[in-house]
Design a protein around this motif. Structure first.
Motif, PDB file in Angstrom:
ATOM      1  N   PHE A 185      -4.236  -2.713  -1.069  1.00  0.00           N
ATOM      2  CA  PHE A 185      -4.835  -3.107  -2.351  1.00  0.00           C
ATOM      3  C   PHE A 185      -5.259  -4.572  -2.316  1.00  0.00           C
ATOM      4  O   PHE A 185      -6.345  -4.929  -2.775  1.00  0.00           O
ATOM      5  CB  PHE A 185      -3.823  -2.890  -3.483  1.00  0.00           C
ATOM      6  N   GLN A 186      -4.389  -5.417  -1.758  1.00  0.00           N
ATOM      7  CA  GLN A 186      -4.692  -6.850  -1.693  1.00  0.00           C
ATOM      8  C   GLN A 186      -5.940  -7.102  -0.854  1.00  0.00           C
ATOM      9  O   GLN A 186      -6.778  -7.932  -1.209  1.00  0.00           O
ATOM     10  CB  GLN A 186      -3.498  -7.597  -1.082  1.00  0.00           C
ATOM     11  N   SER A 187      -6.084  -6.371   0.245  1.00  0.00           N
ATOM     12  CA  SER A 187      -7.245  -6.543   1.110  1.00  0.00           C
ATOM     13  C   SER A 187      -8.534  -6.157   0.382  1.00  0.00           C
ATOM     14  O   SER A 187      -9.538  -6.880   0.429  1.00  0.00           O
ATOM     15  CB  SER A 187      -7.086  -5.694   2.373  1.00  0.00           C
TER      16      SER A 187
ATOM     17  N   PRO B 204       8.967  -0.306   2.358  1.00  0.00           N
ATOM     18  CA  PRO B 204       7.876  -0.422   3.354  1.00  0.00           C
ATOM     19  C   PRO B 204       6.600   0.298   2.905  1.00  0.00           C
ATOM     20  O   PRO B 204       5.494  -0.179   3.153  1.00  0.00           O
ATOM     21  CB  PRO B 204       8.468   0.216   4.609  1.00  0.00           C
ATOM     22  N   GLU B 205       6.761   1.464   2.264  1.00  0.00           N
ATOM     23  CA  GLU B 205       5.586   2.223   1.818  1.00  0.00           C
ATOM     24  C   GLU B 205       4.801   1.443   0.772  1.00  0.00           C
ATOM     25  O   GLU B 205       3.570   1.321   0.828  1.00  0.00           O
ATOM     26  CB  GLU B 205       6.011   3.584   1.246  1.00  0.00           C
ATOM     27  N   LEU B 206       5.553   0.900  -0.230  1.00  0.00           N
ATOM     28  CA  LEU B 206       4.880   0.147  -1.293  1.00  0.00           C
ATOM     29  C   LEU B 206       4.272  -1.147  -0.751  1.00  0.00           C
ATOM     30  O   LEU B 206       3.219  -1.591  -1.213  1.00  0.00           O
ATOM     31  CB  LEU B 206       5.868  -0.167  -2.421  1.00  0.00           C
ATOM     32  N   GLN B 207       4.956  -1.746   0.225  1.00  0.00           N
ATOM     33  CA  GLN B 207       4.392  -2.952   0.842  1.00  0.00           C
ATOM     34  C   GLN B 207       3.066  -2.630   1.537  1.00  0.00           C
ATOM     35  O   GLN B 207       2.123  -3.415   1.470  1.00  0.00           O
ATOM     36  CB  GLN B 207       5.382  -3.532   1.854  1.00  0.00           C
ATOM     37  N   MET B 208       2.995  -1.461   2.182  1.00  0.00           N
ATOM     38  CA  MET B 208       1.764  -1.065   2.854  1.00  0.00           C
ATOM     39  C   MET B 208       0.640  -0.871   1.836  1.00  0.00           C
ATOM     40  O   MET B 208      -0.473  -1.377   2.013  1.00  0.00           O
ATOM     41  CB  MET B 208       1.980   0.241   3.636  1.00  0.00           C
TER      42      MET B 208
ATOM     43  N   GLN C 194     -13.450  -7.802  -2.728  1.00  0.00           N
ATOM     44  CA  GLN C 194     -14.264  -7.743  -3.946  1.00  0.00           C
ATOM     45  C   GLN C 194     -14.421  -9.126  -4.563  1.00  0.00           C
ATOM     46  O   GLN C 194     -15.514  -9.507  -4.990  1.00  0.00           O
ATOM     47  CB  GLN C 194     -13.631  -6.789  -4.958  1.00  0.00           C
ATOM     48  N   LEU C 195     -13.324  -9.877  -4.606  1.00  0.00           N
ATOM     49  CA  LEU C 195     -13.381 -11.220  -5.173  1.00  0.00           C
ATOM     50  C   LEU C 195     -14.278 -12.130  -4.345  1.00  0.00           C
ATOM     51  O   LEU C 195     -15.015 -12.954  -4.892  1.00  0.00           O
ATOM     52  CB  LEU C 195     -11.968 -11.814  -5.266  1.00  0.00           C
ATOM     53  N   GLU C 196     -14.212 -11.973  -3.023  1.00  0.00           N
ATOM     54  CA  GLU C 196     -15.056 -12.788  -2.155  1.00  0.00           C
ATOM     55  C   GLU C 196     -16.535 -12.451  -2.375  1.00  0.00           C
ATOM     56  O   GLU C 196     -17.389 -13.352  -2.396  1.00  0.00           O
ATOM     57  CB  GLU C 196     -14.679 -12.558  -0.693  1.00  0.00           C
TER      58      GLU C 196
END
Length: 268
Positions: free
Chosen positions: A130-132, A121-125, A137-139
């Motif tokens: 990071f994904q957000s 759960p921690e790494l998923q958070m 940045q990509l947008e």
């Protein structure tokens, strides 16, 4: 032996582009594959890679030194995404083949993405955070690229609209310069002009070289200095005939469409 097996397993385009295990090519491999102008790599790399405000070093490309015939020179590792963007600036079958390849390569990379549902759960958070940030940045980069493309398109529209019989020499020169840059550099200007004269001759049924020769003879008889006569060219012949001016304007507009200087030239 391992290198030989890797080569056997690669497709012809992957071999030609020198695709490595990370899916990256090099600027020189891509330049050669696209059949761009010989001897102009350094200028092309500076304009499209080093000075590209929408490219980030150590993210889109990595510079490294190589030896060419005993001389140290520069090359660049390119990500598949950046190589695809560079391929979009080319024309012809090779450019289209490169774009399709890098598009499929990006899709394959996405398919190999980690299954984050298997993480703690921690790494998923942290992954979601990071994904957000990465998506934002990509947008931002995509929006910046769209603005740049729009600016270039507007400039091209202005150039083609401005091309008219009243300022045809200056306006046609601008478009010829853009076509030359599209082909790899200003050294192509002479060949492009010759193509425009040939198209005009075919379209209007004239021989510009004969008219130019006659014009020079007439001016010589009228006492015009040799230095001025030597400067005469096909454009001076065209300038003497309103129909040729209109025909030349039409030819340049058609060439702008042919070489992709502007996507909307056909509507002008």
């Amino acid at each position: 032996m391992n290198e030989l097996m890797e080569q056997v397993n690669k497709t012809p385009i992957e071999i030609a582009l020198g695709i490595d295990e990370e899916g990256m090519t090099t600027a020189r491999k891509l330049y050669a594959f696209l059949d761009l102008a010989q001897g102009q790599f350094s200028r092309w790399a500076k304009s499209n890679i080093v000075d590209n405000e929408f490219a980030t070093e150590s993210e889109d490309y990595w510079g490294f030194d190589i030896n060419v015939e005993g001389n140290k020179t520069q090359d660049y590792k390119l990500t598949a995404h950046f190589a695809k963007k560079l391929s979009m600036k080319g024309n012809g079958e090779k450019a289209e083949e490169a774009r399709e390849y890098f598009t499929h390569l990006e899709e394959r990379v996405k398919q190999k993405a980690i299954d984050f549902s298997q993480l703690s759960p921690e790494l998923q958070m942290f992954s979601r955070i990071f994904q957000s940030v990465a998506e934002q940045q990509l947008e931002q980069k995509r929006q910046a690229e769209k603005v740049e493309q729009l600016d270039k398109k507007v400039d091209s529209i202005k150039d083609v609209i401005a091309l008219n019989p009243n300022s045809w020499r200056t306006d046609s020169a601008k478009i010829i310069n853009k076509i030359a840059l599209q082909m790899g550099g200003y050294e192509h200007i002479k060949a492009i002009r010759e193509e425009s004269y040939k198209l005009l001759e075919e379209r209007m049924g004239v021989a510009l070289s004969i008219r130019l020769s006659n014009k020079k003879k007439t001016q010589a008889l009228n006492g015009v200095s040799k230095s001025k006569i030597d400067k005469l060219n096909q454009l001076d012949v065209i300038a003497d005939d309103k129909k040729l001016i209109q025909g030349y304007v039409s030819v340049i507009k058609d060439m702008a469409i042919k070489y992709g200087v502007t996507e909307v030239a056909a509507y002008v």
